[in-house]
Design an enzyme around this catalytic site. Structure first.
Site, short mmCIF file in Angstrom:
data_model
loop_
_atom_site.label_atom_id
_atom_site.label_comp_id
_atom_site.label_asym_id
_atom_site.label_seq_id
_atom_site.Cartn_x
_atom_site.Cartn_y
_atom_site.Cartn_z
N SER A 144 99.38 105.76 38.30
CA SER A 144 98.07 105.61 38.91
C SER A 144 96.98 106.49 38.32
CB SER A 144 98.21 105.87 40.41
OG SER A 144 97.11 105.37 41.06
N SER A 145 96.96 106.60 37.01
CA SER A 145 95.85 107.32 36.39
C SER A 145 94.55 106.57 36.64
CB SER A 145 96.09 107.48 34.89
OG SER A 145 96.19 106.23 34.26
N ASP A 177 97.27 103.58 46.08
CA ASP A 177 96.97 104.64 45.12
C ASP A 177 95.75 105.46 45.52
OD1 ASP A 177 98.97 103.26 43.97
OD2 ASP A 177 97.79 102.40 42.35
P1 NG1 Z 1 99.78 100.82 39.39
O1 NG1 Z 1 101.11 101.37 39.19
O2 NG1 Z 1 98.70 101.85 39.37
O3 NG1 Z 1 99.47 99.69 38.46
C1 NG1 Z 1 99.69 98.99 41.41
C2 NG1 Z 1 98.65 98.89 42.53
C3 NG1 Z 1 99.18 99.39 43.87
C4 NG1 Z 1 100.53 98.77 44.18
C5 NG1 Z 1 101.48 98.98 43.00
C6 NG1 Z 1 102.81 98.30 43.20
C7 NG1 Z 1 96.26 99.19 42.06
C8 NG1 Z 1 95.16 100.15 41.87
N1 NG1 Z 1 97.47 99.71 42.24
O4 NG1 Z 1 99.79 100.28 40.95
O5 NG1 Z 1 98.24 99.10 44.88
O6 NG1 Z 1 100.39 97.41 44.51
O7 NG1 Z 1 100.94 98.48 41.79
O8 NG1 Z 1 103.47 98.81 44.31
O9 NG1 Z 1 96.05 98.00 42.04
MG MG Z 2 96.67 101.75 38.39
#
Ligand code: NG1
Ligand code: MG
Length: 453
Positions: free
Chosen positions: A145-146, A190
């Site tokens: 989650s950067s 996130d």
């Molecule tokens: P990342 O790992 O940052 O791509 C995404 C979504 C979360 C969640 C996860 C799966 C965004 C900002 N982040 O995270 O909300 O759905 O995947 O659990 O869309």
């Molecule tokens: Mg992300």
């Protein structure tokens, strides 16, 4: 209440050193010192993958790694964004009229999202220009989650610089909505953990209403993050949005099947709430009412009494309009079972006997479900999590969106150094010490977003 000012005693030594470099880079670039630094942490999700956008609770903790922005006003209406890492391109545009081009992925788009989210929600006008210098320590495209940390850090900086009185809950809400300007239809995990995290504790994050409940992790264990080194940029592919759409369609079809008011249903959780039944009942229903074979666009349109054109324009998103097959049964089964595992994980955390083995088992089941039913793993993540299990972890799973990025493993503290050694020889043979230490690290829950004056 504006409760973001971090007390100086929290400024640790390495922090100070890093922020000195950041502020110096700002001064070199813009010819004067910044007014403040905002920071927002990345996260590692312990369990509850791909269910936040279905309305279900998730269980992440903040990392100590973050995205930090040095910020100062300028005397124009220009917004200037730069990165201490010279490999990143610069942004220069008018602060009130810039647009975010979701067709062109650029790193600074996430900064723009945060600024736009706050200025639009507060209806701020006549904005003064800003100079921004960014420094990030969260590994990119790694499922940590950067991206959201950058959105949140920018949102917090904007709220601070323009004197908006916004609570952590409100900022989390603004930032989860404005990150969607990038084009992905994510959930709110996130941004919520980035604002609501507290040092030393993981959080159960629940939605509608947004809430964060502390979850004390059992002692004697460590969560170790290991990067598969497969990069996955969520905004560059349709994988993520396709899963979001499949969950929406599954919710609509289950609603139709149960003669529920479809207009009242947005998520799979809405279906469960309207039916007022437990997870086991939902899993049984999915098993008996959805079929194993992928659903075609035509079949879905028929079941929802819509034309294919309407389905494409009203339900499918821009980059999912050409998807031909939807694995509704597999996706819905993952969501209900994973949502159930989150609550089981939380209750096991407060049990004393045998907690670690049970948590590990839930994590392994979560990975298996992500890999087999949700198909958001990849060969390398399957191999890496398996190596983690055979190297002494109680359990191991992918974390974040998947298709690459990191695994998280629950490891008994006494096995920690053996575990890390086995990972190094088994997966990271050719990495030097510095790169290896960035790829594999043990985490403890960090604090939430803050402003440093
Ligand atoms: P990342 O790992 O940052 O791509 C995404 C979504 C979360 C969640 C996860 C799966 C965004 C900002 N982040 O995270 O909300 O759905 O995947 O659990 O869309
Ligand atoms: Mg992300």
């Amino acid at each position: 209440q504006f409760t973001f000012l971090a007390k100086p005693k929290f400024l640790m030594i390495n922090f100070q050193c890093r922020y000195k470099t950041l502020c110096k880079a700002f001064a070199t670039k813009y010819g004067k010192d910044p007014e403040f630094v905002s920071r927002a942490p990345g996260r590692v999700n312990l369990i509850g993958e791909h269910i936040d956008y279905c309305g279900y609770s998730v269980l992440p903790m903040a990392l100590t790694q973050d995205l930090s922005l040095a910020v100062g006003k300028n005397t124009t209406t220009t917004l200037r964004i730069s990165n201490v890492d010279g490999n990143f391109s610069e942004f220069d545009g008018d602060i009130s009229t810039f647009t975010i081009d979701s067709n062109k992925p650029a790193w600074y788009n996430y900064v723009l999202c945060g600024i736009k989210g706050v200025t639009e929600s507060r209806e701020l006008t006549n904005l003064t220009g800003l100079n921004i210098m960014v420094d990030g320590t969260v590994p990119q495209a790694a499922g940590l989650s950067s991206s959201s940390a950058l959105v949140c850090s920018a949102g917090l900086a904007t709220a601070h610089v323009f004197n908006c009185n916004l609570s952590r809950l409100k900022l989390a809400d603004i930032c989860m909505k404005c990150e969607r300007y990038i084009g992905t239809q994510g959930g709110g995990m996130d941004q919520s953990i980035s604002f609501l995290a507290q040092h030393g504790t993981a959080k159960l994050i629940s939605f509608n209403p947004l809430q964060a409940t502390s979850v004390a992790l059992p002692s004697g264990s460590a969560f170790v993050v290991s990067n598969s080194l497969v990069r996955m940029k969520k905004a560059d592919t349709a994988h993520f949005n396709t899963r979001v759409v499949e969950c929406k369609l599954a919710a609509q079809i289950l609603a139709a099947h149960n003669s529920l008011d479809r207009a009242a249903i947005k998520t799979l959780r809405d279906v469960q709430q309207l039916l007022d039944v437990d997870f086991d009942a939902m899993l049984k229903m999915v098993d008996s009412s959805l079929h194993d074979d992928p659903y075609t666009v035509e079949e879905v349109a028929g079941l929802l009494s819509m034309s294919v054109e309407d389905l494409k324009s009203k339900v499918l998103f821009k980059n999912t309009s050409e998807v031909k097959a939807f694995k509704l049964k597999q996706r819905a089964t993952h969501v209900f079972a994973e949502a159930q595992r989150v609550f089981q994980f939380k209750s096991v955390c407060s049990e004393t006997t045998n907690a670690l083995t049970q948590l590990g088992k839930l994590m392994n089941e979560s990975h298996e479900s992500c890999s087999r039913l949700y198909q958001c793993s990849c060969l390398e993540l399957d191999q890496l999590t398996q190596l983690c299990r055979t190297s002494g972890a109680h359990g191991s799973r992918l974390t974040g969106a998947g298709w690459g990025g990191c695994a998280v493993s629950l490891v008994p503290v006494e096995n920690l150094s053996t575990f890390i050694g086995l990972l190094r020889s088994g997966y990271y043979g050719n990495l030097n010490d510095e790169d290896f230490n960035k790829a594999v690290f043990s985490t403890s829950p960090g604090g939430g977003a803050a402003i440093y004056l």
